[in-house]
Design an enzyme around this catalytic site. Sequence first.
Site, mmCIF file in Angstrom:
data_model
loop_
_atom_site.group_PDB
_atom_site.id
_atom_site.type_symbol
_atom_site.label_atom_id
_atom_site.label_comp_id
_atom_site.label_asym_id
_atom_site.label_seq_id
_atom_site.Cartn_x
_atom_site.Cartn_y
_atom_site.Cartn_z
ATOM 1 N N PHE A 382 0.797 -1.231 0.000
ATOM 2 C CA PHE A 382 0.000 0.000 0.000
ATOM 3 C C PHE A 382 0.833 1.285 0.000
ATOM 4 C CE2 PHE A 382 -2.148 -3.164 2.940
ATOM 5 C CZ PHE A 382 -2.750 -3.845 1.897
ATOM 6 N N CYS A 383 1.989 1.258 -0.661
ATOM 7 C CA CYS A 383 2.854 2.460 -0.723
ATOM 8 C C CYS A 383 3.166 3.005 0.666
ATOM 9 C CB CYS A 383 2.229 3.557 -1.578
ATOM 10 S SG CYS A 383 2.169 3.132 -3.306
ATOM 11 N N ALA A 384 3.318 2.097 1.619
ATOM 12 C CA ALA A 384 3.679 2.508 2.980
ATOM 13 C C ALA A 384 4.616 1.432 3.535
ATOM 14 C CB ALA A 384 2.432 2.663 3.839
#
Length: 459
Positions: A382-384
């Site tokens: 999730f781009c985290a």
Amino acid sequence: MSVATATAVRTAAATEEPPCAPLPVLGRDVAVPLVTGGSVTYAALDYAASAPALQRVWDDVAAYAPYYGSVHRGAGHLSQLSTELFENARRTVAAFLDCRPDDQLVFTRSTTDSLNLLAAALPAGCEVYVFETEHHAALLPWQSARLTVLDAPRSPRQAVETLERALAGRDPHGPALVCVTGASNVTGELWPVRELAAAAHAHGARIVLDAAQLAPHHPVSVRDLDVDWVAFSGHKLYAPFGSGVLAGRADWLRAAEPYLAGGGASRRVTRDTDGTVAVEWHDSAARHEAGSPNVIGAYSIASACTALTEAGFASLVAREQRLIARVRAGLAEVPQVTVLSLFGDDAPRVGVVSFVVEGWNSSHFAAALSAEYGIGVRDGLFCAHPLLRTLLGTAPATEAECGAPQNPLSALRVSFGAGTPDEHIDRFLTAVRELVTHGARWTYETKDGRCVPVQEDGN
Ligand code: PMP
């Protein structure tokens, strides 16, 4: 968002405000094929990535489309109409965000674009403070600043204390910026924005709120939260036409070089006697909006702001909180499922729930939800990435392969909002229970690093 305001979000569901019906969105009747035969109405449960367009937004855009014209410099009737519409959109969105009268609102492409614009406008020597938990859009734009990355806090209070400790002793006269999310795109948990803003200001720092996940779910008041800037994206706010917003203090934006150099940003351009080109830039938001603006994108965001305001956030929140409670209670009944959380079960949150399923590769599980149940969720990091590493450090082991080895660092995310009918949540929970209990009914293989159903003809 203060802890008090966050609590209000959670309790809205339990108080007098009746939940509203789902708002009509595009795609609500789209049928998708099932690998097991037949078809089913698509259940879009990936709102945190991109929400479907509100029907109202689509209708507004369609009604305007014949009147579309060039903005700002055109003398014709439709150019003037489009210019007025564009500038009205700016006012509508500023009102939606409860901006201060002297704030500037710049239309950008997205949250990522907004935060990169602000990063390019930082004063010389600016310090930047971010938590490792941020989405990459809020974590990465500050690489050329004096960046301090703070460890993941385990409660809203710890977040404030961590920031206060980091800021203590800094020279309050030097420029500094704190960047923080309003609601996590992984856990959905609300961050104590007002308290973080107070801590930042007490130490001479400014704060920008990444409202990409907050604004679609909850009213955001720049004045009430006392944040210096706010950024969000149209496509997560039911307005997928390629626009975003950066709104807030004008001084840093005015003092900065234009984000893009070109027409629209320049007031006057001359050729000097030595042959060079001299330029006077605008001081207004136009300074950072060079090129022909995305009128439809801006208008669609304004339309979504109006639609959400008219629907009433209190009843939208009440409905969403009911759905969140249902998802969390349903997942809690499945022992193989671990829901990811930083702040614990009681933390106020928006409709974003991430989890891992013991013994399952997340990509395999997501593929089965799609292929066998017509449900669209997200799997991955999730781009985290730093946050997922922190959260998954304690998660149970996942399946080693789906035809090929998988990256064990991976989770599933279900997310929903104003257009989600109860049936999508029910179908999702039934699917989770069935997959965990009986396994997938189909065979899957890994292609290009993702699990996909094996085609019957073997291709
Ligand atoms: N911040 C958060 C919290 C997000 O969830 C996202 C998108 N997933 C972004 C920033 C980036 O938004 P965009 O891709 O629209 O630039």
